[in-house]
Motif scaffolding. Structure first.
Motif, PDB file in Angstrom:
ATOM      1  N   ALA A  65       0.821  -1.219   0.000  1.00  0.00           N
ATOM      2  CA  ALA A  65       0.000   0.000   0.000  1.00  0.00           C
ATOM      3  C   ALA A  65       0.856   1.271   0.000  1.00  0.00           C
ATOM      4  O   ALA A  65       0.420   2.318  -0.466  1.00  0.00           O
ATOM      5  CB  ALA A  65      -0.937  -0.001   1.200  1.00  0.00           C
ATOM      6  N   THR A  66       2.075   1.175   0.539  1.00  0.00           N
ATOM      7  CA  THR A  66       2.916   2.369   0.606  1.00  0.00           C
ATOM      8  C   THR A  66       4.016   2.347  -0.453  1.00  0.00           C
ATOM      9  O   THR A  66       4.832   3.258  -0.528  1.00  0.00           O
ATOM     10  CB  THR A  66       3.600   2.487   1.993  1.00  0.00           C
ATOM     11  N   ASN A  67       4.037   1.294  -1.243  1.00  0.00           N
ATOM     12  CA  ASN A  67       5.066   1.109  -2.264  1.00  0.00           C
ATOM     13  C   ASN A  67       5.277   2.395  -3.080  1.00  0.00           C
ATOM     14  O   ASN A  67       4.321   3.058  -3.448  1.00  0.00           O
ATOM     15  CB  ASN A  67       4.613  -0.019  -3.191  1.00  0.00           C
ATOM     16  N   ALA A  68       6.538   2.722  -3.322  1.00  0.00           N
ATOM     17  CA  ALA A  68       6.811   3.965  -4.047  1.00  0.00           C
ATOM     18  C   ALA A  68       7.845   3.733  -5.135  1.00  0.00           C
ATOM     19  O   ALA A  68       8.985   3.447  -4.844  1.00  0.00           O
ATOM     20  CB  ALA A  68       7.290   5.036  -3.072  1.00  0.00           C
ATOM     21  N   ASN A  79      -0.559   6.317  -8.359  1.00  0.00           N
ATOM     22  CA  ASN A  79      -0.502   5.521  -7.138  1.00  0.00           C
ATOM     23  C   ASN A  79      -1.882   5.007  -6.756  1.00  0.00           C
ATOM     24  O   ASN A  79      -2.042   3.846  -6.395  1.00  0.00           O
ATOM     25  CB  ASN A  79       0.076   6.358  -5.987  1.00  0.00           C
ATOM     26  N   ARG A 108       6.022   7.973   2.366  1.00  0.00           N
ATOM     27  CA  ARG A 108       6.917   7.221   1.488  1.00  0.00           C
ATOM     28  C   ARG A 108       6.864   7.765   0.063  1.00  0.00           C
ATOM     29  O   ARG A 108       7.881   7.827  -0.628  1.00  0.00           O
ATOM     30  CB  ARG A 108       6.536   5.740   1.521  1.00  0.00           C
ATOM     31  N   PHE A 109       5.673   8.159  -0.359  1.00  0.00           N
ATOM     32  CA  PHE A 109       5.529   8.755  -1.683  1.00  0.00           C
ATOM     33  C   PHE A 109       6.381  10.013  -1.802  1.00  0.00           C
ATOM     34  O   PHE A 109       7.112  10.202  -2.776  1.00  0.00           O
ATOM     35  CB  PHE A 109       4.053   9.083  -1.944  1.00  0.00           C
ATOM     36  N   ALA A 132       1.797   5.946   3.495  1.00  0.00           N
ATOM     37  CA  ALA A 132       1.925   5.967   2.038  1.00  0.00           C
ATOM     38  C   ALA A 132       2.299   7.365   1.564  1.00  0.00           C
ATOM     39  O   ALA A 132       3.119   7.531   0.654  1.00  0.00           O
ATOM     40  CB  ALA A 132       0.618   5.506   1.392  1.00  0.00           C
ATOM     41  N   LYS A 179      -2.615   1.086  -6.694  1.00  0.00           N
ATOM     42  CA  LYS A 179      -2.764   0.467  -5.372  1.00  0.00           C
ATOM     43  C   LYS A 179      -4.201   0.075  -5.084  1.00  0.00           C
ATOM     44  O   LYS A 179      -4.451  -0.852  -4.311  1.00  0.00           O
ATOM     45  CB  LYS A 179      -2.229   1.416  -4.298  1.00  0.00           C
TER      46      LYS A 179
END
Lengths: 269, 302
Positions: free
Chosen positions: B109-112, B145, B193-194, B190, B149
């Protein structure tokens, strides 16, 4: 026999021609060497600290002591260096070559296409991963107070070569899938995902995963086997089996590659 | 190394002139309502564009998902064996399983991947037409995003639910308050991290090694964000350093709110407080890098 020798000599000559050009290109970017070296040191440090986190809570992972695991991490890093230096910049481009039709250029050369797609270039800087990885392994051995015998070093050399061959076979097999799945541009990431498992001796995993890593996805033969030889957990039987697995892997992927190549319909197809 | 790779590659087809959408409605009346409607329209168009691009890369996205879960799954497997029938400083097998499932979900969910995109936008000049649009490229990245997501996180939750049906270790009590808090922590995580990734990408205005910096950041997050072990299992000094940095508020904190390991009012307040602080700090960093970078970009390429 003489025919084989002549063929091998010819391939070597081709290889020299490939890499001479390549080296001349790479040497123009010497800053990359420093960056590569720093990156290697950083990741080695991270890997050792990761192991240390586990060893705060336990005496052994799969029966392996801390420094035995560190020796394995050195091998892990060396194999990763081989992947980045030779496999990623060559076999890693098969997908792109199939999609864009530039595989035509490879097929039109008077060299075995598998040889050409496998060894066209070398990213020489990543050799830092191989050298420093093996240096870490050597350091771990001194901490273990273990000096391997000549025989053990020879067995390690065989097991390590087998590991590289197995990784090569995995890459070629995986990337040959590109001939069927042209749209999947990140196939190589599947290797990266699976290779994460090679950071630990297979014995540290639950039984089911251990079975998978020994018999189905041969992770065990990439880092566990060569290191096991060095730390005295079976020498020649391990090395010989690893060599057998490697030869089988190379033969199977050669067949698979040929089958895949038959599907190639060229740039216009 | 592998773990720091972008979430996806390729962004072809995103370059059409209509992707920004809704821009022409700017003259349609004033007031907050019209403004809100304008932005909703813009985001709807951007999210739709992102969604349509993703559909073409379904198989590639599946592979990125596999990479995303590989490291946590293997780490969980090792802890599972280490914990054995007993526990490690209070963490039993089931606790590890729940924690790492939560980490996988939060990580997804927070992947950037934004640093990889921005780096390419700047180096290959793809930023130029984005600057010509009547909308800040930041919004395209945010919409991307959301589109990506929305799908992958839903898929992940469904898979988790299916696994939980067979494997009691990963079941969570469905307490609405806790879930609401976890969602809030997740959204803030998220966002942080974004912004780290986006601001990092903007460093490409000055250096060709922006993505290398991102990989170092990712490597440090192994420990500092709780990806290799819950922070309470790290050496106390490391955990203390991590606690005042942004790392744990991107992954470990949302994960532990979800599993219920962080549940006291005191710990929750502290966690959310740090999240808000780092969100503000990274917003400032982003604004600084963006304005200064643009000035430099204009000077060189203009």
């Amino acid at each position: 026999m003489a025919q084989w020798a002549a063929r091998a000599r010819r391939l070597l000559a081709v290889l020299r021609a490939f890499w001479a050009v390549n080296l001349a290109e790479e040497l123009q970017y010497r800053a990359n060497f420093v960056a590569s070296l720093l990156g290697t040191l950083f990741w080695l440090g991270m890997a050792v600290l990761t192991a240390a986190v586990f060893f705060r809570q336990t005496e052994a992972l799969g029966g392996w002591s801390f420094w035995e695991v560190v020796a394995l991490l050195g091998v892990f890093n060396a194999v990763a260096g081989f992947v980045d230096a030779l496999l990623r910049p060559n076999i890693g481009r098969i997908v792109e070559q199939v999609r864009e039709g530039t595989m035509d250029l490879v097929l039109s050369k008077p060299v075995d296409p598998q040889f050409h797609v496998s060894f066209r270039r070398v990213v020489v800087w990543r050799a830092s991963d191989i050298v420093l990885g093996l240096a870490l392994t050597a350091f771990a051995l001194t901490r273990l107070g273990r000096i391997p015998s000549i025989g053990e070093v020879a067995a390690f050399a065989i097991a390590f070569a087998a590991a590289l061959a197995i990784v090569y076979a995995l890459w070629l097999g995986l990337m040959s899938l590109a001939f069927w799945f042209v749209a999947v541009e990140n196939l190589e990431v599947l290797f990266d995902a699976v290779y994460e498992a090679a950071r630990f001796p297979v014995g540290a995993y639950p039984g089911a995963l251990r079975f998978v890593f020994v018999y189905l996805i041969p992770i065990a033969w990439i880092t566990t086997a060569p290191t096991a030889v060095l730390v005295g957990r079976g020498a020649w039987t391990v090395a010989a089996t690893a060599a057998g697995v490697a030869l089988l892997g190379l033969a199977l992927t050669r067949l698979f590659w040929k089958a895949a190549l038959k599907r190639y319909t060229s740039a216009g197809g | 190394m592998s773990a720091g790779r972008p979430a996806r590659t390729g962004n072809a087809g995103r370059d059409g002139p209509n992707a920004a959408g809704g821009g022409t409605a700017a003259t349609a009346g004033g007031g907050h309502l019209a403004g809100a409607r304008l932005w909703l329209g813009r985001y709807a168009a951007l999210i739709r564009a992102g969604w349509l691009v993703d559909v073409q890369y379904r198989a590639a996205i599946a592979i990125w998902l596999v990479l995303g879960i590989a490291q946590p799954v293997f780490t969980l497997a090792i802890w599972w064996v280490v914990a054995g029938e007993g526990d490690v400083e209070g963490f039993g097998r089931a606790d590890f399983a729940r924690y790492f499932f939560a980490v996988m979900l939060v990580n997804q969910a927070t992947n950037a991947w934004d640093v990889w995109y921005i780096d390419r936008w700047i180096r290959e000049g793809e930023l130029n037409f984005r600057l010509a649009r009547p909308i800040d490229p930041l919004h395209e990245a945010i919409a991307d995003n959301l589109a990506y997501k929305g799908k992958t996180v839903t898929l992940f939750v469904l898979v988790w639910a299916a696994i939980a049906a067979f494997w009691p270790a990963v079941r969570l009590p469905l307490d609405p308050t806790r879930l609401a808090l976890a969602v809030a922590a997740l959204v803030l995580g998220a966002a942080i991290r974004f912004l780290t990734s986006y601001a990092n990408g903007l460093l490409a205005f000055w250096t060709t090694r922006a993505t290398a910096i991102a990989e170092l950041h990712w490597g440090l997050s192994l420990f500092l964000a709780g990806r290799i072990a819950p922070l309470s299992l790290l050496p106390p000094a490391v955990a203390a350093v991590a606690g005042v940095l942004w790392f744990p508020y991107m992954i470990a904190f949302p994960a532990e709110v979800l599993t219920g390991d962080v549940a006291t009012a005191d710990a929750l307040l502290r966690g959310f407080g740090w999240q808000l602080f780092w969100l503000a700090a990274w917003t400032v960093v982003y604004l600084l890098v963006w304005t200064r970078g643009l000035r430099k970009y204009g000077a060189v390429g203009g």
